[in-house]
Write a protein that holds these residues in place. Structure first.
Motif, PDB file in Angstrom:
ATOM      1  N   ARG A 101       0.859  -1.181   0.000  1.00  0.00           N
ATOM      2  CA  ARG A 101       0.000   0.000   0.000  1.00  0.00           C
ATOM      3  C   ARG A 101       0.895   1.232   0.000  1.00  0.00           C
ATOM      4  O   ARG A 101       1.780   1.367   0.859  1.00  0.00           O
ATOM      5  CB  ARG A 101      -0.915   0.004   1.215  1.00  0.00           C
ATOM      6  CG  ARG A 101      -1.816   1.234   1.304  1.00  0.00           C
ATOM      7  CD  ARG A 101      -2.752   1.151   2.482  1.00  0.00           C
ATOM      8  NE  ARG A 101      -3.718   0.075   2.316  1.00  0.00           N
ATOM      9  CZ  ARG A 101      -4.627  -0.248   3.234  1.00  0.00           C
ATOM     10  NH1 ARG A 101      -4.678   0.417   4.381  1.00  0.00           N
ATOM     11  NH2 ARG A 101      -5.467  -1.228   3.005  1.00  0.00           N
ATOM     12  N   ALA A 136       0.962   5.361   0.107  1.00  0.00           N
ATOM     13  CA  ALA A 136       0.297   6.642   0.332  1.00  0.00           C
ATOM     14  C   ALA A 136       1.155   7.735  -0.294  1.00  0.00           C
ATOM     15  O   ALA A 136       2.367   7.788  -0.071  1.00  0.00           O
ATOM     16  CB  ALA A 136       0.122   6.896   1.823  1.00  0.00           C
ATOM     17  N   GLU A 179       0.358  10.372   9.277  1.00  0.00           N
ATOM     18  CA  GLU A 179      -0.841   9.691   8.800  1.00  0.00           C
ATOM     19  C   GLU A 179      -0.485   8.668   7.725  1.00  0.00           C
ATOM     20  O   GLU A 179      -0.977   7.530   7.734  1.00  0.00           O
ATOM     21  CB  GLU A 179      -1.840  10.697   8.226  1.00  0.00           C
ATOM     22  CG  GLU A 179      -3.096  10.024   7.669  1.00  0.00           C
ATOM     23  CD  GLU A 179      -4.008  10.979   6.921  1.00  0.00           C
ATOM     24  OE1 GLU A 179      -4.985  10.496   6.313  1.00  0.00           O
ATOM     25  OE2 GLU A 179      -3.741  12.193   6.930  1.00  0.00           O
ATOM     26  N   HIS A 197       1.048   5.591   9.116  1.00  0.00           N
ATOM     27  CA  HIS A 197       0.056   4.758   9.789  1.00  0.00           C
ATOM     28  C   HIS A 197      -0.774   3.960   8.795  1.00  0.00           C
ATOM     29  O   HIS A 197      -1.190   2.830   9.088  1.00  0.00           O
ATOM     30  CB  HIS A 197      -0.860   5.638  10.648  1.00  0.00           C
ATOM     31  CG  HIS A 197      -1.944   4.886  11.349  1.00  0.00           C
ATOM     32  ND1 HIS A 197      -1.701   4.051  12.425  1.00  0.00           N
ATOM     33  CD2 HIS A 197      -3.284   4.843  11.120  1.00  0.00           C
ATOM     34  CE1 HIS A 197      -2.850   3.520  12.826  1.00  0.00           C
ATOM     35  NE2 HIS A 197      -3.821   3.996  12.049  1.00  0.00           N
ATOM     36  N   ARG A 198      -0.990   4.511   7.606  1.00  0.00           N
ATOM     37  CA  ARG A 198      -1.916   3.909   6.648  1.00  0.00           C
ATOM     38  C   ARG A 198      -1.250   3.056   5.575  1.00  0.00           C
ATOM     39  O   ARG A 198      -1.933   2.301   4.869  1.00  0.00           O
ATOM     40  CB  ARG A 198      -2.731   4.995   5.946  1.00  0.00           C
ATOM     41  CG  ARG A 198      -3.613   5.807   6.862  1.00  0.00           C
ATOM     42  CD  ARG A 198      -4.385   6.882   6.120  1.00  0.00           C
ATOM     43  NE  ARG A 198      -5.265   6.324   5.087  1.00  0.00           N
ATOM     44  CZ  ARG A 198      -6.064   7.060   4.326  1.00  0.00           C
ATOM     45  NH1 ARG A 198      -6.082   8.386   4.478  1.00  0.00           N
ATOM     46  NH2 ARG A 198      -6.828   6.507   3.417  1.00  0.00           N
TER      47      ARG A 198
END
Length: 416
Positions: free
Chosen positions: A186, A188, A246, A249-250
């Motif tokens: 993932r 970001a 953020e 964390h994601r």
């Protein structure tokens, strides 16, 4: 990995080579170990986590490569043959072909026992149930042999392969309805800059539309990762700190564009050194020298330059190989070959340079490349109009019209 000192890549560290940057990144990143089973139709672009072997021959039986007649080669020119039946795809002829006999066969039809050759129907003359062969091929002609595509027990696809559309068909051909694939990293990503506006917003004096998030989204999509768009972050240390935390964390990977140089409003490396670790922040390539790599917690960080071409070049040369590594894909060097340059080029020594060019076949059939006019790092259209990089060595070069150069075609995240 340390954020300061001689090996930490702080703000005073010299630029490292592209090869050194790639080696450091590979050493710092651990490929995904999580595996999921997905339907074959949903496996396009995913990295295979298993080595697939064939549990049967493909094709399963000898079959005809064209419409015609299956017969014994020794009988082909001996005289009229008797047509004793038909072999259609999915409807085999159930008996053997004997001396002086033949079977009308369609493409894909199983070759009946006793027959060893298929003659094209265009080379035969049929009269009722009798056949005359007018032109006979070599023995065994026009037959697809059992297992000639994939033999039973043979390797179909190896683990670490990123699956293509053809691969999905290959899996289906051996009866696989599902495949084990690696977890998708993932990523970001966001852009930084007070001057950036999203498409649809009005532009003020000095503002520009944020194109980088669109190109990054497209390249990330090509790599099959899960992309999380966090928008535009202003040139403010506190806002940047919140956005980076953020993102950490994601996601498994954080990707930013802009703010990694040494300007008064370039805060990315400063904030990164406060909340994470910097591995390096300059690579000796052009365009794209200011590029930061590090970690925030368990997430890897890549800070790309803000200039659109620099951002795309560094993504293809550094970020894409890193994401392939994280995905568990078997590494492959970029495809490069020599082409004749149509224009003279001058390159100063010091940086590995990626100019943009257009490939074509010369009048002699050999590849040639034409550089795209202006090569500035802010001229995004050069990436749209071009279809390859012209890779110029660090040592510098004086290239005359007609001289050979190394080219790297756009593929992977830059492919159409």
């Amino acid at each position: 990995m340390s954020g300061s000192g001689p090996t930490g890549g702080g703000h005073d560290s010299p630029a490292i080579t592209l090869d050194e940057a790639l080696a450091r990144i590979r050493g710092a990143l651990t490929p995904a170990t999580l595996i999921e089973r997905v339907p074959v139709r949903g496996a396009l672009g995913r990295v295979l986590a298993e080595t697939v072997t064939a549990d049967r021959d493909v094709p399963l039986r000898d079959n005809s490569a064209m419409d015609g007649y299956a017969l014994r080669h020794a009988d082909a020119l001996a005289g009229p043959l008797r047509i004793i039946g038909d072999a259609l795809a999915g409807h085999p002829y159930g008996s053997a072909v004997g001396p002086g006999e033949c079977v009308r066969i369609m493409t894909g039809g199983v070759v009946p026992a006793g027959a060893d050759t298929v003659v094209m129907q265009e080379h035969c003359a049929a009269d009722g149930d009798h056949l005359r062969v007018e032109r006979c091929p070599e023995p065994g002609a026009n037959i697809r042999r059992a297992g000639e595509d994939l033999p039973r027990g043979g390797t179909v696809l190896e683990a670490g392969r990123r699956l293509t559309a053809a691969d999905l068909g290959v899996l289906a051909s051996v009866g696989r309805a599902e495949a084990d694939v690696r977890y998708r990293p993932r990523v970001a990503f966001f852009s930084t800059g007070d001057e950036l506006r999203s498409v649809g917003q009005p532009l003020g004096e000095g503002d520009v539309y944020d194109s980088n998030r669109y190109t990054l989204h497209g390249m990330l999509s090509r790599l099959g990762v899960e992309a999380v768009d966090l928008g535009v972050v202003r040139d403010d240390p506190e806002e940047l700190r919140r956005a980076l935390n953020e993102a950490a964390h994601r996601a498994d990977v954080i990707l930013t564009s802009g703010g990694v140089s040494v300007g008064s409003a370039d805060y990315v490396t400063t904030v990164l050194s406060e909340i994470g670790e910097i591995g390096f922040w300059r690579v000796s390539v052009k365009p794209g020298r200011p590029l930061a790599f590090g970690h925030i917690g368990g997430a890897a960080f890549f800070g790309l330059p803000g200039n659109p071409v620099s951002s795309m070049v560094t993504f293809t040369q550094i970020v894409a190989p890193a994401l392939r590594h994280l995905s568990g894909e078997t590494p492959r060097p970029p495809l490069r070959f020599t082409a004749r340059c149509t224009n003279a080029l001058h390159k100063k020594p010091g940086l590995l340079e990626f100019q943009r060019g257009m490939l074509a076949s010369g009048t002699d059939g050999q590849p040639e490349v034409t550089p795209f006019g202006r090569q500035g790092s802010g001229i995004l259209r050069s990436m749209s109009a071009a279809d390859c990089f012209i890779v110029l060595p660090r040592e510098g070069a004086e290239i005359g019209a007609g001289d050979p150069v190394t080219v790297e075609p756009f593929q992977g995240p830059l492919a159409l």
